[in-house]
Design an enzyme around this catalytic site. Structure first.
Site, PDB file in Angstrom:
ATOM      1  N   SER A  13       0.815  -1.225   0.000  1.00 42.34           N
ATOM      2  CA  SER A  13       0.000   0.000   0.000  1.00 42.34           C
ATOM      3  C   SER A  13       0.847   1.273   0.000  1.00 42.34           C
ATOM      4  CB  SER A  13      -0.891   0.020   1.240  1.00 42.34           C
ATOM      5  OG  SER A  13      -1.657  -1.145   1.304  1.00 42.34           O
ATOM      6  N   GLY A  14       1.826   1.346   0.893  1.00 46.83           N
ATOM      7  CA  GLY A  14       2.632   2.558   1.034  1.00 46.83           C
ATOM      8  C   GLY A  14       3.531   2.789  -0.166  1.00 46.83           C
ATOM      9  N   THR A  40       0.633  -6.968   1.781  1.00 48.88           N
ATOM     10  CA  THR A  40      -0.106  -7.826   2.704  1.00 48.88           C
ATOM     11  C   THR A  40      -1.600  -7.523   2.661  1.00 48.88           C
ATOM     12  OG1 THR A  40       1.801  -8.001   4.147  1.00 48.88           O
ATOM     13  CG2 THR A  40      -0.329  -8.509   5.132  1.00 48.88           C
ATOM     14  N   CYS A  41      -1.973  -6.251   2.668  1.00 46.69           N
ATOM     15  CA  CYS A  41      -3.389  -5.879   2.752  1.00 46.69           C
ATOM     16  C   CYS A  41      -4.199  -6.504   1.630  1.00 46.69           C
ATOM     17  CB  CYS A  41      -3.522  -4.361   2.727  1.00 46.69           C
ATOM     18  SG  CYS A  41      -5.243  -3.832   2.679  1.00 46.69           S
ATOM     19  N   CYS A  46      -6.058  -7.697   4.871  1.00 48.01           N
ATOM     20  CA  CYS A  46      -7.383  -7.071   5.006  1.00 48.01           C
ATOM     21  C   CYS A  46      -8.406  -7.524   3.973  1.00 48.01           C
ATOM     22  CB  CYS A  46      -7.259  -5.552   4.876  1.00 48.01           C
ATOM     23  SG  CYS A  46      -5.727  -4.866   5.482  1.00 48.01           S
ATOM     24  N   LYS A  49      -9.224 -11.351   3.882  1.00 47.02           N
ATOM     25  CA  LYS A  49      -9.793 -11.645   5.209  1.00 47.02           C
ATOM     26  C   LYS A  49     -11.233 -11.140   5.303  1.00 47.02           C
ATOM     27  CE  LYS A  49      -9.809  -8.694   7.991  1.00 47.02           C
ATOM     28  NZ  LYS A  49      -8.763  -8.057   8.768  1.00 47.02           N
ATOM     29  N   TYR A  97      -3.663  -2.716  -9.431  1.00 43.48           N
ATOM     30  CA  TYR A  97      -2.496  -2.056  -8.822  1.00 43.48           C
ATOM     31  C   TYR A  97      -1.338  -1.990  -9.816  1.00 43.48           C
ATOM     32  CZ  TYR A  97      -3.649  -1.422  -3.863  1.00 43.48           C
ATOM     33  OH  TYR A  97      -4.161  -0.965  -2.690  1.00 43.48           O
ATOM     34  N   GLY A 176      -3.955 -12.932  21.028  1.00 42.64           N
ATOM     35  CA  GLY A 176      -5.180 -12.249  21.454  1.00 42.64           C
ATOM     36  C   GLY A 176      -5.292 -10.883  20.815  1.00 42.64           C
ATOM     37  N   TYR A 178      -5.544  -8.396  16.969  1.00 40.95           N
ATOM     38  CA  TYR A 178      -6.444  -8.279  15.822  1.00 40.95           C
ATOM     39  C   TYR A 178      -6.585  -9.606  15.067  1.00 40.95           C
ATOM     40  CZ  TYR A 178      -5.975  -3.071  15.278  1.00 40.95           C
ATOM     41  OH  TYR A 178      -6.000  -1.712  15.411  1.00 40.95           O
ATOM     42  N   GLU A 182      -9.886 -11.960  14.895  1.00 36.70           N
ATOM     43  CA  GLU A 182     -10.643 -11.961  13.633  1.00 36.70           C
ATOM     44  C   GLU A 182     -10.738 -13.366  13.050  1.00 36.70           C
ATOM     45  OE1 GLU A 182      -9.879  -7.395  12.090  1.00 36.70           O
ATOM     46  OE2 GLU A 182      -8.648  -8.996  11.237  1.00 36.70           O
ATOM     47  N   GLY A 262       1.671 -11.395  16.617  1.00 31.26           N
ATOM     48  CA  GLY A 262       2.325 -10.133  16.289  1.00 31.26           C
ATOM     49  C   GLY A 262       3.080 -10.212  14.978  1.00 31.26           C
ATOM     50  N   ALA A 341     -11.033  -0.610  13.048  1.00 27.75           N
ATOM     51  CA  ALA A 341     -12.036  -1.640  13.316  1.00 27.75           C
ATOM     52  C   ALA A 341     -11.358  -2.979  13.470  1.00 27.75           C
ATOM     53  CB  ALA A 341     -13.035  -1.696  12.164  1.00 27.75           C
ATOM     54  N   HIS A 436     -33.471   7.667  11.989  1.00 33.51           N
ATOM     55  CA  HIS A 436     -34.294   6.686  12.694  1.00 33.51           C
ATOM     56  C   HIS A 436     -34.946   5.719  11.710  1.00 33.51           C
ATOM     57  CE1 HIS A 436     -36.604   5.166  16.032  1.00 33.51           C
ATOM     58  NE2 HIS A 436     -37.706   5.268  15.312  1.00 33.51           N
ATOM     59  N   GLU A 441     -28.137   6.073  15.703  1.00 26.01           N
ATOM     60  CA  GLU A 441     -28.803   7.230  16.307  1.00 26.01           C
ATOM     61  C   GLU A 441     -28.494   7.347  17.802  1.00 26.01           C
ATOM     62  OE1 GLU A 441     -33.224   7.053  16.649  1.00 26.01           O
ATOM     63  OE2 GLU A 441     -33.001   5.027  15.850  1.00 26.01           O
TER      64      GLU A 441
HETATM   65  P1  NDP Z   1      -0.991  -7.869  17.779  1.00 28.88           P
HETATM   66  O1  NDP Z   1       0.257  -7.170  18.121  1.00 28.88           O
HETATM   67  O2  NDP Z   1      -2.246  -7.109  17.590  1.00 28.88           O
HETATM   68  O3  NDP Z   1      -1.275  -8.995  18.869  1.00 28.88           O
HETATM   69  C1  NDP Z   1      -0.328  -9.964  19.192  1.00 28.88           C
HETATM   70  C2  NDP Z   1      -0.947 -10.907  20.196  1.00 28.88           C
HETATM   71  O4  NDP Z   1      -0.079 -12.010  20.421  1.00 28.88           O
HETATM   72  C3  NDP Z   1      -1.179 -10.242  21.533  1.00 28.88           C
HETATM   73  O5  NDP Z   1      -2.368 -10.750  22.068  1.00 28.88           O
HETATM   74  C4  NDP Z   1       0.035 -10.684  22.354  1.00 28.88           C
HETATM   75  O6  NDP Z   1      -0.234 -10.771  23.719  1.00 28.88           O
HETATM   76  C5  NDP Z   1       0.272 -12.070  21.798  1.00 28.88           C
HETATM   77  N1  NDP Z   1       1.686 -12.491  21.869  1.00 28.88           N
HETATM   78  C6  NDP Z   1       2.768 -11.788  21.505  1.00 28.88           C
HETATM   79  N2  NDP Z   1       3.892 -12.522  21.675  1.00 28.88           N
HETATM   80  C7  NDP Z   1       3.498 -13.714  22.154  1.00 28.88           C
HETATM   81  C8  NDP Z   1       4.191 -14.893  22.528  1.00 28.88           C
HETATM   82  N3  NDP Z   1       5.515 -14.990  22.430  1.00 28.88           N
HETATM   83  N4  NDP Z   1       3.466 -15.938  22.984  1.00 28.88           N
HETATM   84  C9  NDP Z   1       2.122 -15.857  23.090  1.00 28.88           C
HETATM   85  N5  NDP Z   1       1.416 -14.770  22.734  1.00 28.88           N
HETATM   86  C10 NDP Z   1       2.086 -13.706  22.273  1.00 28.88           C
HETATM   87  O7  NDP Z   1      -0.611  -8.715  16.496  1.00 28.88           O
HETATM   88  P2  NDP Z   1      -1.463  -9.442  15.369  1.00 28.88           P
HETATM   89  O8  NDP Z   1      -0.580 -10.531  14.895  1.00 28.88           O
HETATM   90  O9  NDP Z   1      -2.826  -9.801  15.818  1.00 28.88           O
HETATM   91  O10 NDP Z   1      -1.623  -8.305  14.269  1.00 28.88           O
HETATM   92  C11 NDP Z   1      -0.493  -7.614  13.768  1.00 28.88           C
HETATM   93  C12 NDP Z   1      -0.852  -6.232  13.309  1.00 28.88           C
HETATM   94  O11 NDP Z   1      -1.613  -6.316  12.120  1.00 28.88           O
HETATM   95  C13 NDP Z   1      -1.722  -5.445  14.281  1.00 28.88           C
HETATM   96  O12 NDP Z   1      -0.960  -4.733  15.199  1.00 28.88           O
HETATM   97  C14 NDP Z   1      -2.480  -4.530  13.379  1.00 28.88           C
HETATM   98  O13 NDP Z   1      -1.791  -3.328  13.260  1.00 28.88           O
HETATM   99  C15 NDP Z   1      -2.515  -5.228  12.045  1.00 28.88           C
HETATM  100  N6  NDP Z   1      -3.859  -5.727  11.742  1.00 28.88           N
HETATM  101  C16 NDP Z   1      -4.914  -4.867  11.689  1.00 28.88           C
HETATM  102  C17 NDP Z   1      -6.177  -5.335  11.402  1.00 28.88           C
HETATM  103  C18 NDP Z   1      -7.328  -4.397  11.378  1.00 28.88           C
HETATM  104  O14 NDP Z   1      -7.141  -3.194  11.305  1.00 28.88           O
HETATM  105  N7  NDP Z   1      -8.561  -4.881  11.440  1.00 28.88           N
HETATM  106  C19 NDP Z   1      -6.439  -6.740  11.140  1.00 28.88           C
HETATM  107  C20 NDP Z   1      -5.266  -7.567  11.247  1.00 28.88           C
HETATM  108  C21 NDP Z   1      -4.040  -7.057  11.533  1.00 28.88           C
HETATM  109  P3  NDP Z   1      -0.203  -9.465  24.689  1.00 28.88           P
HETATM  110  O15 NDP Z   1      -1.519  -8.778  24.514  1.00 28.88           O
HETATM  111  O16 NDP Z   1      -0.030 -10.057  26.034  1.00 28.88           O
HETATM  112  O17 NDP Z   1       0.964  -8.651  24.251  1.00 28.88           O
END
Ligand code: NDP
Length: 455
Positions: A13-14, A40-41, A46, A49, A97, A176, A178, A182, A262, A341, A436, A441
């Site tokens: 994208s960028g 990736t997007c 995105c 997905k 693209y 836990g 995004y 999702e 992450g 979102a 409404h 609302e």
């Molecule tokens: P995130 O950084 O959002 O979440 C990572 C998750 O993994 C957290 O719950 C974290 O726990 C956990 N975690 C990290 N390291 C470990 C480990 N070693 N062992 C177990 N659990 C771990 O990353 P995602 O992969 O979900 O997404 C990456 C990025 O992609 C996002 O930051 C976002 O910017 C982008 N994205 C955006 C979307 C949207 O806009 N709808 C959709 C999908 C991706 P803890 O909370 O404890 O740190």
């Protein structure tokens, strides 16, 4: 040796936006991409997905339709049809693209590029080196897989998921954030039995606590097994299936294991040291508000800089870069008030500060909340609820944050984002007539605060 005014590394994208705008300003631009154009997007994020999220929500629609007089039919989900149609759409977007880049006069190089020095890049798979006056790094991020546990090679990441040949009957997802949330919702909607293993207590750290608690509860009500305070310790292959062992020695059977823990800035084999470009300990390239690195003619945009890791931010940064350097109009990028979102089911939308963040800066905080059964549920009998929260600074009447969980939350976040950008006050929300009957609302009809901090 070919020479360019601008060499862009990465066709996401960028990078694509920056290349096109710079070319429109008359620059001779080359863009190197070793995988597919769109990043990736478009290719494995995105867009595909969201198409899968649409697919996953039909199950509930079929269910709810009965209350509106539709007779139950026989519905069977076919993964291969969805995958083929989704892949066709992604290929169509990739072509658009690519065509837009070509139309703008950008030279496309289907190679990995690596710095030889601060002005020279070598193209992998060829002996060619190219030189450029300006270089933009837009290589995005790659999935992190965490510590090397026993059987780590059996865990897939979100890139792999898009290639799965079929819908797994049982899935264990670790994470836990995004992506974990999702995919847990969408796979469960399509018919998988999903276990989500999260090391914390409540998913989506960083979001407003009320939304986190309610989303996690609704995921559980919807049938997802949410296991908190745990991590995956090992994975074993048992025939074609997987046996996942958690830290507390509990075991889970699975047909696929997905890690969404992450993403890391993608600086792999870029040769940043040869160019003298600095990055932090996590690999994020250090830039200023104009996306300029410590080497003045080298800039970086998007996830590789780990600022706001969202596609629209990368596009904005790419555009602002081209305006600044080739349009000669210095354009800094503002990263505040970014609406976003989470495309879970139910969906989550947010803009502005969370309650905890708002309270830290604005002690005289009023919290407006509403939770209600959406109109559609009155006939469908579905048990879900919509939750909305508005945070208002009593001293200035400014709305500091809006958070919503429920259908169309992302669409609401987009429009609320405009109001917050404009500095809207609660009085201005109240002066706006409702549409409404809608769920939206409620944003303009919340009369009294649910509670007031430091009143
Ligand atoms: P995130 O950084 O959002 O979440 C990572 C998750 O993994 C957290 O719950 C974290 O726990 C956990 N975690 C990290 N390291 C470990 C480990 N070693 N062992 C177990 N659990 C771990 O990353 P995602 O992969 O979900 O997404 C990456 C990025 O992609 C996002 O930051 C976002 O910017 C982008 N994205 C955006 C979307 C949207 O806009 N709808 C959709 C999908 C991706 P803890 O909370 O404890 O740190």
């Amino acid at each position: 040796m070919r020479e360019f005014d601008l060499f862009v590394i990465g066709g996401g994208s960028g990078g694509v936006r920056a290349a096109r705008i710079a070319a429109q300003y008359g620059a001779r631009v080359a863009l190197a991409e070793s995988y597919r154009i769109g990043g990736t997007c478009v290719v494995r994020g995105c867009v595909p997905k969201k198409l899968m999220v649409y697919a996953s929500r039909f199950a509930q629609e079929f269910d709810e339709a009965r209350g509106f007089g539709w007779q139950a039919g026989k519905h069977r989900f076919d993964w291969r049809t969805l995958k083929a149609n989704r892949d066709r759409e992604v290929a169509r977007l990739e072509e658009i693209y690519t065509a837009n880049l070509t139309k703008a006069g950008v030279t496309l190089l289907r190679n990995h590029a690596r710095f030889v020095d601060a002005h020279t890049l070598r193209l992998a798979g060829s002996s060619e080196t190219v030189r450029a006056a300006h270089i933009l790094i837009a290589t995005g991020a790659i999935p992190a897989m965490g510590p090397r546990i026993h059987g780590a090679e059996l865990a897939h990441n979100s890139n792999d998921l898009f290639e799965w040949p079929g819908l797994p009957q049982r899935v264990v997802i670790q994470g836990g954030g995004y992506i974990a949330v999702e995919f847990a919702c969408l796979l469960q909607g399509l018919g998988s039995q999903v276990s989500l293993v999260y090391r914390g207590e409540q998913v989506l750290r960083g979001f407003d606590d009320d939304l986190r608690a309610r989303l996690q509860a609704q995921m559980q009500t919807g049938g997802i097994e949410v296991i908190t305070g745990q991590t995956v310790q090992s994975i074993e292959a048992v025939g074609g299936a997987r046996l996942v062992t958690l830290a507390d020695e509990r075991t889970l059977g699975a047909d696929q294991v997905l890690f969404a823990i992450g993403r890391m800035p993608n600086i792999v084999d870029l040769g940043l040291a040869e160019a003298g470009v600095r990055h932090n300990a996590h690999g994020a390239i250090t830039v200023d508000e104009y996306s300029q690195t410590n080497v003045p003619h080298i800039h970086a945009v998007g996830d590789v800089t780990n600022r706001v890791n969202l596609t629209p931010a990368a596009i904005r940064e790419g555009h602002a870069y081209a305006e600044t350097v080739f349009g000669r109009r210095p354009t800094p990028v503002q990263h505040a008030l970014v609406p976003s979102a989470v495309v879970s089911t139910p969906e989550l939308g947010t803009v502005g500060l969370t309650e905890a963040q708002a309270l830290a800066k604005h002690p005289h905080l009023d919290v407006y909340r509403t939770e209600f059964r959406p109109m559609k549920a009155t006939l469908s009998g579905h048990g879900h609820k919509v939750f909305m929260k508005l945070l208002v600074d009593r001293d200035t009447d400014r709305v500091l944050g809006c958070h919503v969980l429920g259908p169309d939350a992302g669409e609401m976040a987009q429009l609320l984002g405009v109001a917050l950008q404009a500095g809207a006050t609660k009085a201005q929300f109240d002066a706006t007539l409702p549409v409404h009957p809608t769920a939206g609302e409620e944003w303009v009809t919340m009369r009294a605060p649910a509670y007031r901090h430091n009143a």
